[in-house]
Design a protein around this motif. Sequence first.
Motif, mmCIF file in Angstrom:
data_model
loop_
_atom_site.group_PDB
_atom_site.id
_atom_site.type_symbol
_atom_site.label_atom_id
_atom_site.label_comp_id
_atom_site.label_asym_id
_atom_site.label_seq_id
_atom_site.Cartn_x
_atom_site.Cartn_y
_atom_site.Cartn_z
ATOM 1 N N ARG A 139 0.867 -1.181 0.000
ATOM 2 C CA ARG A 139 0.000 0.000 0.000
ATOM 3 C C ARG A 139 0.903 1.230 0.000
ATOM 4 O O ARG A 139 1.676 1.441 0.947
ATOM 5 C CB ARG A 139 -0.905 -0.022 1.227
ATOM 6 C CG ARG A 139 -1.814 1.186 1.361
ATOM 7 C CD ARG A 139 -2.913 1.183 0.333
ATOM 8 N NE ARG A 139 -3.822 2.309 0.521
ATOM 9 C CZ ARG A 139 -4.828 2.615 -0.289
ATOM 10 N NH1 ARG A 139 -5.049 1.848 -1.362
ATOM 11 N NH2 ARG A 139 -5.590 3.657 -0.056
ATOM 12 N N ASN A 140 0.810 2.016 -1.080
ATOM 13 C CA ASN A 140 1.664 3.194 -1.246
ATOM 14 C C ASN A 140 3.131 2.764 -1.204
ATOM 15 O O ASN A 140 3.563 1.948 -2.000
ATOM 16 C CB ASN A 140 1.321 4.248 -0.204
ATOM 17 C CG ASN A 140 -0.130 4.730 -0.356
ATOM 18 O OD1 ASN A 140 -0.654 4.778 -1.473
ATOM 19 N ND2 ASN A 140 -0.763 5.096 0.757
ATOM 20 N N ASP A 141 3.914 3.267 -0.269
ATOM 21 C CA ASP A 141 5.342 2.942 -0.210
ATOM 22 C C ASP A 141 5.656 2.030 0.958
ATOM 23 O O ASP A 141 6.778 2.030 1.481
ATOM 24 C CB ASP A 141 6.179 4.226 -0.108
ATOM 25 C CG ASP A 141 5.802 5.054 1.126
ATOM 26 O OD1 ASP A 141 4.750 4.731 1.749
ATOM 27 O OD2 ASP A 141 6.531 5.992 1.465
ATOM 28 N N ARG A 142 4.682 1.228 1.368
ATOM 29 C CA ARG A 142 4.879 0.366 2.527
ATOM 30 C C ARG A 142 4.556 -1.088 2.165
ATOM 31 O O ARG A 142 3.678 -1.377 1.342
ATOM 32 C CB ARG A 142 3.964 0.790 3.681
ATOM 33 C CG ARG A 142 4.276 2.166 4.230
ATOM 34 C CD ARG A 142 5.579 2.184 5.014
ATOM 35 N NE ARG A 142 5.868 3.499 5.589
ATOM 36 C CZ ARG A 142 6.921 3.758 6.365
ATOM 37 N NH1 ARG A 142 7.768 2.784 6.645
ATOM 38 N NH2 ARG A 142 7.103 4.971 6.826
ATOM 39 N N LEU A 143 5.322 -1.990 2.792
ATOM 40 C CA LEU A 143 5.066 -3.422 2.705
ATOM 41 C C LEU A 143 4.374 -3.854 3.988
ATOM 42 O O LEU A 143 4.871 -3.572 5.093
ATOM 43 C CB LEU A 143 6.376 -4.200 2.531
ATOM 44 C CG LEU A 143 6.276 -5.721 2.677
ATOM 45 C CD1 LEU A 143 5.467 -6.321 1.523
ATOM 46 C CD2 LEU A 143 7.689 -6.349 2.724
ATOM 47 N N PHE A 144 3.240 -4.529 3.863
ATOM 48 C CA PHE A 144 2.490 -5.001 5.027
ATOM 49 C C PHE A 144 2.459 -6.531 5.001
ATOM 50 O O PHE A 144 2.275 -7.149 3.941
ATOM 51 C CB PHE A 144 1.059 -4.458 5.016
ATOM 52 C CG PHE A 144 0.985 -2.973 5.222
ATOM 53 C CD1 PHE A 144 0.876 -2.440 6.507
ATOM 54 C CD2 PHE A 144 1.020 -2.104 4.136
ATOM 55 C CE1 PHE A 144 0.809 -1.069 6.693
ATOM 56 C CE2 PHE A 144 0.963 -0.737 4.324
ATOM 57 C CZ PHE A 144 0.850 -0.217 5.599
ATOM 58 N N VAL A 145 2.648 -7.110 6.194
ATOM 59 C CA VAL A 145 2.610 -8.567 6.326
ATOM 60 C C VAL A 145 1.717 -8.904 7.518
ATOM 61 O O VAL A 145 1.838 -8.286 8.586
ATOM 62 C CB VAL A 145 4.020 -9.172 6.541
ATOM 63 C CG1 VAL A 145 3.937 -10.705 6.494
ATOM 64 C CG2 VAL A 145 5.006 -8.647 5.517
ATOM 65 N N ALA A 146 0.803 -9.878 7.316
ATOM 66 C CA ALA A 146 -0.103 -10.316 8.384
ATOM 67 C C ALA A 146 0.163 -11.790 8.676
ATOM 68 O O ALA A 146 0.309 -12.600 7.759
ATOM 69 C CB ALA A 146 -1.559 -10.117 7.970
#
Length: 759
Positions: A139-146
């Motif tokens: 999302r945008n300039d971020r990496l997200f991990v769940a």
Amino acid sequence: MAKKQKRRLFGIQGRLLSLVFVLFLVPWLGYTYVNEVTELISDTQESALLLNAQAIATVLHGKEELFSEHSDELRALKSGKSGYTAPTLENDITLDGTFDDWGEEIELSSTLYTGITPLFCDLKSDVTSLYFRQTLGIRNDRLFVAFDVQDDLVVLRDMDLKAVNNSDQLRFTVRSFNGDIRRYLLVTQKPGSMSVYLMEEDWETLVTGKHERDIQAYMKIDQGGYKVELRAPRSYASASSQIGFSIVDVDETEGREIRTVMTTAPGDATEQLSGVIQKSPGIAKILNSLEQPWSSIWVVDKNELVRAHKGVLQHSNWSESGSDAFKWNNLRTWPLLSSLIFELEELIVGDKTGFFEDYPQATEERREPIIARVINNKTPETKRRQSVDAKAEVVMAVHPVWSRNKVIGAVIIEQSSSAMLANIQKPLQTTSLIILAVILFIAFALLIFAYRLTMRIGKLRDATEKAITPEGRMRRQKLQFTSNANDEIGDLTRSFSEMLKRQSEYTHYLEAMPDTLAHEIKNPINVINSSLENLEKEIPVVKQSRYQERARNGLQRLGSIMTRFTEAANIEGALNDELRERFNLTHVVSSFADGFRMVHADNQFIINIPNKEIWIDGSADHIGQLLDKLGDNALDFGDPGTAVTIQLDYDEEDAIIQIWNQGPVLPIEIEGRLFEPMVSYRQTDARESHLGLGLYIVRLIAEFHYGRVEAVNRYSPDGVEIRVIIPMSLSRTLTHPRRPRLTMLPDDDPDSNKRQRYL
């Protein structure tokens, strides 16, 4: 009583039931209509998807740079290397451990790790106590991990201990473009924000001991384990970087020994780190601006490699907002009926709300014949195919993307037929429910009507049969039941009652006719008789005239006729008024035999009467009359000079009177009619008339005593035996005596009394 007719296989009830079956043509017509509407909707859906695919392809026309073969993502796909798939997230992500803002990606893009083939796991590991799901997104300039971790025992960090790796932990490894590796350890002493430390290669030694600010994570403990949301810079997921994750499980609060280490790196077991593949960001950005509910949009290049993807074929709320909710609401009112309707609806249009599996979000290529044809032939196409698990039908439209008069890719839009058919599912259920309820009500009403109709007709039939004896005599002047119904059956019932009344009056008139005739004819007979006597006195020579003799014989025959008529007419009334008494049948038969032998002294008689007293209920006088009729018949039909046998016998239940002679046997022509009135096979005698009423009177007297009478042909020597069987106890009364029927016994019967018997 007349024999009842067998129930017809196709009577009133059967005809009305067939009418009910005709009503079930209505659901069949509805089924045909639904199929036609479904086909029309599917055709419309194909056309709409093709228009949408054309619109998206138009936006991508000429943007050859988006399909460049030199992109890092494409090189990774062509090289065959595995990697994490990170779709573009539609919502902003808040680190709170709830996953509510991940949308559908949390289910569709997640990967399950069970530890069946872990990259690192010591000998004491219990892989059944730990498993988890991992989902990546950008999302945008971020990496997200769940991470959704299922752990039987969650052990948090103990701040009193110096070591930081003595609890359940998350390990995050990053290799930069220049080959440097950075290892991050994520732990927490309580649910909430997690501490992030930079670690040495042994995962035990801190590099700086400071919290790393570039990476943030949040842990939430729930039932059965915990959840972690992680946020990192987008650069960690670039094409020149590689990452890897490991879940570490500690199940002891005392020794805090590491029990399991499970890596999430895809690929071979020897490959610890892998890159993140995000397809073509430019195309993904264009797709993210589109709204195509319940649709899956794929963009592939000319090599059929997936460059971007958005959307899903099914919505997570279908089962709640669609027909399942309708089914649930109706189950509370009509559980069985609503369940039946739901099953029938699934049979007609299939399960349009159930979930199915199709191409996952991480699909890297779509090599299908239709896509190859569109790219090679440069013409759009549509197709209906089965989902990957064959549980649903998917409608797909493929349109080529152009640049400088050549095809550089294709747009694929897919939509499950459920997306359209779900809109007609609830009305279909409602209509089906109403139609089925109406049909069941009509069927029930028709069956009740048919049952009542047949019951009324059956009651009318039974009452009509009971009003007349098997011999045709009237028992009642009207039916046992009356009907005030204002319909045809009611009119028929009243007409039958009126007809029986008129017929009864006429029958009564006929029954009184013998007495009336006897009374009316008696005076003329007396006048003629006195006139003949006076003529003989005045003219004595008349006595020698043969005409005088014929006149005397005619008067005698006329008197005999009247006597027999009145006797037969009065016997039934006398029997109905007769009081029953118990008497000794042995004594009655013995007295008759002695008197009959004295009266007919010129004839031979054989008398067989037991010494035992046989008692029956009835009328001794009428039994005497019965014996007199049988004795006269035996003498009249016997050969001259032969003996007549009179015998009384008995068994455990019945007394049996038998009288037989020697002479001609009974002819078969009178089969079944010997004991009916006005039946006789005597030779015509001008001196005496025989009306065939004698054996009829015998039968009436036998039935009065609840018995039956039989006629038996005897052979060697020939003759006829009349047998009267009377029960000795009224508990065995024969309310419906059997009618006579002639049966032949073979001539070689070893019994000396070979005979034909009326049964």
